[in-house]
Motif scaffolding. Structure first.
Motif, mmCIF file in Angstrom:
data_model
loop_
_atom_site.group_PDB
_atom_site.id
_atom_site.type_symbol
_atom_site.label_atom_id
_atom_site.label_comp_id
_atom_site.label_asym_id
_atom_site.label_seq_id
_atom_site.Cartn_x
_atom_site.Cartn_y
_atom_site.Cartn_z
ATOM 1 N N ALA A 166 0.953 -1.178 0.018
ATOM 2 C CA ALA A 166 -0.006 -0.204 0.097
ATOM 3 C C ALA A 166 0.789 1.357 0.086
ATOM 4 O O ALA A 166 1.919 1.374 0.861
ATOM 5 N N PRO A 167 0.551 2.381 -0.724
ATOM 6 C CA PRO A 167 1.438 3.487 -0.663
ATOM 7 C C PRO A 167 1.160 4.286 0.146
ATOM 8 O O PRO A 167 -0.017 4.114 1.085
ATOM 9 N N GLU A 168 1.964 5.250 0.510
ATOM 10 C CA GLU A 168 1.781 6.159 1.676
ATOM 11 C C GLU A 168 0.676 7.019 1.586
ATOM 12 O O GLU A 168 0.241 7.295 0.643
ATOM 13 N N ARG A 200 -5.665 0.575 17.184
ATOM 14 C CA ARG A 200 -6.933 1.002 16.856
ATOM 15 C C ARG A 200 -7.822 0.648 15.723
ATOM 16 O O ARG A 200 -8.789 0.296 15.712
ATOM 17 N N THR A 201 -7.000 0.665 14.614
ATOM 18 C CA THR A 201 -7.489 0.391 13.252
ATOM 19 C C THR A 201 -7.631 -0.997 13.348
ATOM 20 O O THR A 201 -8.968 -1.645 12.667
ATOM 21 N N THR A 228 2.828 -6.738 10.251
ATOM 22 C CA THR A 228 2.993 -6.317 9.051
ATOM 23 C C THR A 228 2.634 -4.809 8.967
ATOM 24 O O THR A 228 3.665 -4.121 8.435
ATOM 25 N N ALA A 229 1.644 -4.190 9.681
ATOM 26 C CA ALA A 229 1.781 -2.734 9.884
ATOM 27 C C ALA A 229 2.677 -2.177 10.306
ATOM 28 O O ALA A 229 3.143 -1.016 9.896
ATOM 29 N N LEU A 230 3.371 -2.662 11.445
ATOM 30 C CA LEU A 230 4.545 -1.916 12.101
ATOM 31 C C LEU A 230 5.472 -1.967 11.061
ATOM 32 O O LEU A 230 6.482 -1.037 11.130
ATOM 33 N N LEU A 249 -4.814 -1.204 5.921
ATOM 34 C CA LEU A 249 -5.066 -1.935 7.243
ATOM 35 C C LEU A 249 -6.268 -2.277 7.557
ATOM 36 O O LEU A 249 -6.939 -3.308 8.080
ATOM 37 N N TYR A 250 -7.393 -1.135 7.436
ATOM 38 C CA TYR A 250 -8.735 -1.351 8.014
ATOM 39 C C TYR A 250 -9.489 -2.555 7.459
ATOM 40 O O TYR A 250 -9.997 -3.291 7.837
#
Length: 306
Positions: A238-240, A288-289, A275-277, A247-248
């Motif tokens: 996913a791009p910035e 939270r997400t 993965t998100a980190l 993620l959601y």
């Protein structure tokens, strides 16, 4: 005679400010009129310096101007003023620390910086609530600096926030709640002082523990494994500006499978968090997400045929 304050005048003023920011190399995007919230989704990827696109956008409505800090190569230090009834935490209870400017000045003094040329002599904007935005160039090389918030304990100090990759600021010339943002020092953007860059460097990721996912047997297990891999790969690429959004929806998809009994929900959450980190999202926004997405997915369980 002063010029009449008309919608056409507002359009022209905001367009001029959007073009001025773009001329500095800062990609811009529209904010809701007289508001600091983006008027478009995926604002970071849609921010632009293209003059024709900017004219088409700001000629269509009295939008404010947002500057995407990451694509602009900016780190903006936001020195805020306390809200009504807000009191300083114990660390900053000195009577001389009345606002973010005072706290930042004390930080400068602690780092043997007299606060004149290095920390303060840069392009500066006064915010609508009486705060200050100090603009700096993002350090070349090294990790991408991200947003911090003093109130969350990951910032520089009380009432001192930062905006960098994944963040934006309201540009000079815009208004929020009827209060204008104005240039208070029209100087070149200075390099971010080295001591600030070091203070803002993201903490290293904690050691990642292996996650063993309890999958169903046979074809059902192969299907669930492919679904997990697809969602995590989608998140990694996913791009910035779209990562939290992605993620959601990945959490929703895995939450549906978890609710249908195809995999344990705690294992789905751990895979998503790691993965998100790894792609630069902060732990606060990540947890939270994920929680929100898993909850939404659980409302629509998806079962997998054996």
């Amino acid at each position: 005679m002063p010029q009449a304050f008309t919608p056409q005048r507002i359009h022209a003023d905001h367009l001029a400010h959007a073009l001025a920011a773009a001329a500095r190399g800062w990609p811009v995007f529209p904010l809701r009129p007289d508001d600091k919230r983006p008027a478009v989704r995926d604002w970071e990827t849609r921010a632009t310096v293209d003059a024709d696109r900017i004219r088409r956008c700001w000629n269509s409505g009295p939008y404010g101007v947002g500057i995407a800090c990451g694509p602009s190569g900016l780190v903006v230090i936001d020195l805020d003023t306390p809200k009504d009834g807000q009191t300083a935490p114990a660390e900053w209870s000195d009577p001389l620390c009345r606002n973010g400017v005072d706290v930042f000045g004390l930080l400068c003094a602690r780092h043997d910086d007299d606060g004149t040329p290095e920390a303060w002599h840069t392009y500066t904007v006064g915010t609508g609530r009486g705060g200050t935005h100090l603009y700096y160039r993002h350090p070349a090389g090294g990790p991408a600096l991200r947003n911090t918030a003093g109130e969350r304990g990951n910032g520089l100090g009380w009432l001192v926030d930062t905006r960098a990759h994944g963040g934006y600021v309201v540009a000079a010339g815009s208004t929020v709640a009827g209060r204008p943002y104005t240039v208070t020092r029209d100087a070149d953007v200075a390099d971010l002082p080295a001591w600030l860059a070091e203070r803002l460097r993201p903490a290293p990721l904690p050691a990642q523990r292996p996650v063993t996912v309890d999958l169903p047997h046979g074809r059902a297990g192969a299907y669930v494994n492919a679904a997990i891999t697809r969602q995590l790969d989608h998140l990694r690429t996913a791009p910035e500006g779209e990562r939290n959004h992605t993620l959601y929806f990945s959490a929703v998809a895995l939450g549906q499978l978890a609710a249908g009994g195809a995999l344990p929900v705690d294992q789905a959450a751990t895979l998503l968090e790691q993965t998100a980190l790894s792609i630069g999202l902060t732990r606060f926004e990540t947890l939270r997400t994920i929680r929100s997405g898993l909850t939404a997915g659980a409302r629509r369980p998806r079962t997998v045929a054996a």
